[in-house]
Design a protein around this motif. Structure first.
Motif, short mmCIF file in Angstrom:
data_model
loop_
_atom_site.label_atom_id
_atom_site.label_comp_id
_atom_site.label_asym_id
_atom_site.label_seq_id
_atom_site.Cartn_x
_atom_site.Cartn_y
_atom_site.Cartn_z
N ALA A 206 0.81 -1.21 0.00
CA ALA A 206 0.00 0.00 0.00
C ALA A 206 0.84 1.27 0.00
O ALA A 206 0.35 2.34 -0.33
N ASN A 207 2.12 1.13 0.37
CA ASN A 207 2.95 2.34 0.54
C ASN A 207 3.90 2.60 -0.62
O ASN A 207 4.78 3.44 -0.52
N VAL A 208 3.77 1.87 -1.75
CA VAL A 208 4.66 2.10 -2.89
C VAL A 208 4.02 3.12 -3.83
O VAL A 208 2.78 3.22 -3.91
N PRO A 209 4.81 3.93 -4.53
CA PRO A 209 4.23 4.91 -5.48
C PRO A 209 3.52 4.21 -6.63
O PRO A 209 3.84 3.07 -6.99
N GLU A 210 2.54 4.90 -7.22
CA GLU A 210 1.75 4.31 -8.29
C GLU A 210 2.58 3.97 -9.52
O GLU A 210 2.21 3.09 -10.29
N SER A 211 3.70 4.67 -9.72
CA SER A 211 4.54 4.42 -10.89
C SER A 211 5.40 3.17 -10.75
O SER A 211 5.99 2.71 -11.72
N SER A 212 5.49 2.60 -9.54
CA SER A 212 6.35 1.45 -9.30
C SER A 212 5.80 0.20 -9.98
O SER A 212 4.58 0.00 -10.08
N MET A 213 6.72 -0.66 -10.42
CA MET A 213 6.31 -1.94 -11.00
C MET A 213 5.74 -2.88 -9.95
O MET A 213 5.16 -3.91 -10.28
N GLU A 214 5.90 -2.58 -8.67
CA GLU A 214 5.34 -3.40 -7.60
C GLU A 214 3.91 -3.00 -7.27
O GLU A 214 3.26 -3.64 -6.44
N SER A 215 3.40 -1.96 -7.89
CA SER A 215 2.04 -1.50 -7.64
C SER A 215 1.13 -1.92 -8.80
O SER A 215 1.48 -2.79 -9.60
N LEU A 216 -0.04 -1.26 -8.89
CA LEU A 216 -0.98 -1.55 -9.99
C LEU A 216 -0.33 -1.37 -11.35
O LEU A 216 -0.68 -2.06 -12.31
N ASN A 217 0.65 -0.47 -11.44
CA ASN A 217 1.32 -0.22 -12.71
C ASN A 217 2.00 -1.46 -13.26
O ASN A 217 2.12 -1.64 -14.47
#
Length: 674
Positions: free
Chosen positions: A312-323
């Motif tokens: 939940a704490n990673v930026p949206e641009s990270s490959m570990e997020s929804l991106n």
């Protein structure tokens, strides 16, 4: 009575249009048998033709660069370019006729030479990788792909620069021209490959240069100029309302603010409306289906798993997020579709090759009869001014040596023996691709390039793999793609009685101009707009996709976020199954199966452009229902006018942006107070 008389008059005009088009088709079919003197190859090359090809190349470079940096998927513009080349030259020669200064008539051979050079020029904008593998090496894409992590080393960052980009294109672009020249007779004459786009362009050019075709061309010219003017002025009008963040018609909430948040809105871009008129209904509907599936269903549902499927704490641009899901799921679709079509093309090519060999043996036993006289005339014109065999071999070897020396200096991550390997295997791949394109009208160069990404990224390893994979992709893709395009142009030249020697010169000229124009066009956008930012209009989605393919080639499946692997397996299988159904299901069902490659594009960039494309396809559908013959005549002209006008407006808009001149008004839409 007046209405009845008007209806009778309209029906009469429709019949006359129908008769004109029928006569024109007959003249196009018979044009090859006309007893006219064919100009020599030197006469087909003219100064005015060179100037016209540069104008067309620059105009379409701006247009295709805009499309490539926004959606990443550029439609085939060959027929449109042939129309514009005719418009330019016929307008010029008509003007000279009135002043009695015209000394040399405008022929269909000159028309094809201009089309070849202009197409070669603007092809460098998307073939040169400005929206994919070259841009994939810049810092912004490096950060979007996760920053300095395993497989995504900071050693794999190279910012765009005019000097190295122009040098890279000059070093790599010409080898593809030389690779298959010795096989042109086999592919075009012996095996009689159809090359549908090349044939369609030839029919258009032949039709222009007949009396009835000239009448229809005048209608197309008027239609093109009208919609070109409207599109240019509309782009200018929109600019005045974009004086801030999220301002202008681009962000008009057509279906409401909630839908706009999920990228569903009509952005009033006439470029994509025109592109939708050129693309098939199936392509446009596949875009829309992919948009609804991803932004309407999948991404909202996965977003709710925040803190479970991804931190939940990673930026949206990270490959570990929804991106990460937005990037890797379309990669699975692209790879599934590409692998299937690659295997299908190879199998079809092998079968067709064997059949063609049998036909060649049969043709040696049974001589041709009189009905083949027209074909013999085409063959004689195609072969009488031959291209020396040694030119191809020496040219390819010299260009290979130059690349082996220069490219490792520009990109130390790609060792000289990797470059040598690329140039050794490229001619065989070029033949497979050119043969397959002749059968299916599908240039699969991008799929060979994707395979090269995994090959070279895996060979180079963790620190050097990304750049080695991306540049290796560029080498293979450039050679394989340009070879197939040249054979398609040779097919058009064969049907228009154009000299292959003149076409080779025009191809070399157009490519050389494109090596300079394409980087300049790219930097016009790169300096004026926020290219590569996923929140901007110019997202350049394939830059991030290609970089992540290279990372995947280095790291393997460990690069995928949680549960993404299962989704990738599912969509890879879907892509293969969709192709199987389209090929083997009954036609009445198979024609409705969506295209996975088209579906993949909106997964990352959103659904707004799919709305534009579907508006274009709706216009075509309604126009064909009202008057199919007139629609078939005018749609290419209308679409070209819409695209060229809006595309040309990007030049003054970019210059205004570079000069820091801001629009005076911001038109934005906010949620009303309750």
């Amino acid at each position: 009575m007046e209405q009845e008389q008007h209806s009778r008059e309209m029906r009469r005009m429709d019949r006359e249009d129908s008769d004109e088009e029928t006569d024109n088709i007959e003249e196009v079919d018979n044009v090859a048998t006309e007893d006219v003197k064919i100009p020599s190859w030197k006469e087909q090359l003219t100064v005015r033709g060179a100037v016209a090809s540069v104008v067309i190349g620059v105009l379409y470079s701006v247009l295709s660069m805009k499309i490539g940096l926004t959606t990443g998927l550029v439609p085939n513009l060959n027929v449109s370019a042939a129309l514009i080349s005719f418009v330019l030259m016929r307008s010029w020669t008509k003007l000279l006729e009135k002043t009695n200064l015209l000394k040399t008539p405008f022929t269909k051979q000159e028309n094809q030479i201009i089309n070849t050079a202009g197409t070669a020029c603007y092809s460098m904008t998307y073939g040169g990788g400005f929206g994919s593998y070259l841009l994939g090496m810049n810092r912004k894409t490096f950060e979007l792909a996760g920053g300095n992590t395993k497989g995504n080393s900071a050693n794999g960052v190279k910012e765009p620069g005019l000097d190295w980009m122009i040098t890279f294109l000059f070093v790599t672009a010409f080898a593809g021209i030389m690779a298959l020249i010795p096989l042109r007779k086999i592919l075009v004459i012996d095996y009689k490959l159809p090359y549908p786009t090349g044939t369609a362009t030839a029919v258009l050019i032949n039709g222009f240069h007949t009396p009835k075709g000239d009448k229809q061309a005048k209608k197309q010219v008027r239609g093109f100029l009208k919609y070109f003017s409207f599109s240019f002025l509309w782009g200018c009008f929109q600019w005045f309302f974009t004086g801030g963040v999220n301002c202008g018609f681009l962000n008009f909430p057509t279906f409401g603010l909630k839908a706009r948040t999920n990228s569903f809105y009509f952005d009033f871009s006439l470029t994509y409306v025109g592109a939708g008129m050129i693309c098939s209904h199936l392509v446009n509907l596949s875009f829309l289906f992919g948009s609804v599936l991803s932004w309407g269903l999948m991404w909202p549902l996965i977003k709710e798993r925040k803190g479970d499927w991804f931190p939940a704490n990673v930026p949206e641009s990270s490959m570990e997020s929804l991106n990460g899901y937005k990037v890797f799921v379309p990669i699975a679709l692209i790879l599934g579709d590409g692998l299937y079509n690659l295997l299908k093309t190879v199998i079809c090519s092998v079968k067709s090759f064997q059949a063609a060999q049998k036909m060649r043996k049969k043709s040696r036993t049974y001589p041709d009869d009189n009905k083949h006289l027209s074909e013999e005339k085409h063959n004689k014109a195609f072969l009488q001014e031959s291209i020396p065999m040694w030119l191809s071999f020496v040219g390819y070897i010299v260009l290979s040596i130059v690349s082996i020396v220069v490219i490792p200096v520009m990109f130390p991550q790609l060792k000289w023996y990797y470059v040598l390997l690329a140039y050794v295997i490229a001619p065989a791949l070029s033949f497979c691709n050119a043969y397959g394109a002749g059968l299916t009208d599908m240039n699969m160069g991008y799929n060979y390039g994707k395979a090269a990404i995994f090959l070279f990224a895996g060979l180079a390893g963790n620190n050097d793999g990304v750049v080695a994979g991306l540049i290796g992709c560029g080498l293979i893709k450039a050679i394989v793609t340009i070879s197939a395009d040249l054979m398609q142009d040779f097919k058009t030249g064969h049907l228009t009685l154009t000299s292959p020697r003149a076409m080779l010169v025009s191809q070399l000229f157009g490519t050389a101009v494109g090596c300079i124009v394409a980087p300049l066009t790219f930097f016009l956008f790169y300096k004026a707009f926020n290219v590569g930012d996923l929140t901007s209009e110019y997202k350049a989605p394939y830059a991030l996709i290609y970089r992540n393919m290279a990372i995947l080639g280095v790291r393997g499946l460990s690069a995928l976020p949680s549960h993404c692997l299962q989704l990738c397996y599912g969509f890879f299988t879907f892509a293969v199954a969709a192709n199987l159904l389209r090929d083997f299901a009954p036609k009445r069902f198979g024609k409705w199966i969506p295209l996975p490659m088209a579906m993949a594009v909106p997964f990352l960039i959103g659904g707004y452009f799919a709305i534009d494309m579907c508006v274009g396809t709706l216009i075509v559908f309604l126009y064909q229902k009202l008057n199919k013959r007139k629609a078939d005549l005018m749609i290419p002209a209308i679409a070209s006018g819409l695209m060229c006008g809006d595309g040309l407006w990007n030049v003054p808009a970019s210059l205004l942006g570079l000069a820091k001149v801001k629009p005076p008004i911001c038109m934005n839409f906010l949620k009303g107070a309750n």
